[in-house]
Design an enzyme around this catalytic site. Sequence first.
Site, mmCIF file in Angstrom:
data_model
loop_
_atom_site.group_PDB
_atom_site.id
_atom_site.type_symbol
_atom_site.label_atom_id
_atom_site.label_comp_id
_atom_site.label_asym_id
_atom_site.label_seq_id
_atom_site.Cartn_x
_atom_site.Cartn_y
_atom_site.Cartn_z
ATOM 1 N N HIS A 99 11.063 -11.369 30.608
ATOM 2 C CA HIS A 99 11.761 -11.465 31.886
ATOM 3 C C HIS A 99 11.954 -10.064 32.496
ATOM 4 C CE1 HIS A 99 14.130 -13.589 34.831
ATOM 5 N NE2 HIS A 99 15.220 -12.887 34.584
ATOM 6 N N HIS B 142 22.343 0.410 35.777
ATOM 7 C CA HIS B 142 21.574 1.207 34.818
ATOM 8 C C HIS B 142 20.105 0.824 34.806
ATOM 9 C CE1 HIS B 142 20.639 2.632 30.560
ATOM 10 N NE2 HIS B 142 20.991 3.714 31.206
ATOM 11 N N HIS C 24 16.196 3.761 20.830
ATOM 12 C CA HIS C 24 16.142 3.852 22.293
ATOM 13 C C HIS C 24 16.411 5.286 22.753
ATOM 14 C CE1 HIS C 24 16.502 2.900 26.475
ATOM 15 N NE2 HIS C 24 17.803 3.143 26.517
ATOM 16 N N GLU D 219 19.818 1.113 19.010
ATOM 17 C CA GLU D 219 20.407 2.112 19.913
ATOM 18 C C GLU D 219 19.802 3.500 19.677
ATOM 19 O OE1 GLU D 219 22.971 4.248 22.560
ATOM 20 O OE2 GLU D 219 22.136 2.226 22.469
#
Length: 307
Positions: free
Chosen positions: A279, A125, A63, A60
Amino acid sequence: MQQSKYMKWFAVGATVGMLLILLGGALVTKTDSGLGCGRHWPGCNGSLIPTEITKEVLIEFSHRVVTGAVSIFIVILTFWTWRKLGHVREVKFLGFLAIFFLVAQALIGAAQVLWGQGDFILALHFGISLISFAAVLLLTLIVFEVDQKFDADEISIGNPLKWHTIGITIYSYFVVYTGALVRHTDSSLICPDWPLCYNKDPFNLPDNMYEWVQMGHRFAVLIFFIWMLIILIHAVKHYKEQRVIYWGWITAFILVVLQIVAGLFVITTGLDLIVSLFHSLFISLLFGLLCYMILLVSRSEYNKRNR
C-alpha cells in the site's frame, strides 16, 4: 561515457535506497517500533549500537542505519549531478529538494523519539519523505535522459492537462496525509466494512473521530480515483502521439487502482504487514510519477515561452 554509466548506477542505488527509507519508515509505524530504541537518538537504548536485540529494536535501528547510509548517497548524487548536469534546468532545484526534505524527515523522526509528537504532526513524516524520494527519482530520470535522446522540445501540454496535472499532484499529497493520519490515529480497522463504514446502514454518519478519519480518507480516495479517470480519458484521447505523456497517465491510473485494491486488502486482512507495505509502495511510486508529470508540464511551458 564510463562516468555516465557510474552515475546511472549510483542514481538508481540512491533511488532504491530512498524507497527503502520510505518503506522502512512505514514498517516502523505499522509494527509500532518507533520507540524500539527508547527515548534515545541517534543512540539506541543508551548506547551507540544496541546490546539487546528485540524485533522493535531491530526494525527501528535498521531504519536509522539505512537512512544514514542512503543520506550519504543522496548528498553525493546531488553534488555529482550539480557538477556534471548543472546545465539541465531542473537539476539544482531537485538536488536542493532531495537534501532539504531528507533532513526535515530525519529531524521529525528524531523529535518523535526524543520528545514525542501529536498524530497530526507525525502524519506529515511520510509525506515529507515522499517529496525527497520524488526529487531523487526525478534526478535519476534526468541522468538517464541525457544519453537516451529524450527530446523535451517535442513535449506540448495544453492548458486542461496542465492544470489537471498540477491539481491532482497537490491533491494526491492531501490523500497521502489522510492515509498517514488513519494509521497514526489507529483508525485503520475502526470501520468493519468497505467501501462504507457500515454497509448495512449506508446513511449512518461517522459518530466518532476515528470513523471520521477513516471515512474521510476513503472519500478523498474516491475523489482521487474519479479525477484520475477523467485525466486518463483526456490523455488517451488527445496525447497518443506523445508517448511519455500517454503511457505515463496509463501507468499512473494503474497505480491508483493497485493502491485502492491494496487499501481494501489492508482492511480485509486485518492490517497484514506485507499488504500494508505494498500500500505504501504503490502510493510512493504514484506520487513520484505525478511529480515527473509536473516536470513535463514545466518543460512544456518553458518551450512555449522560448519559441
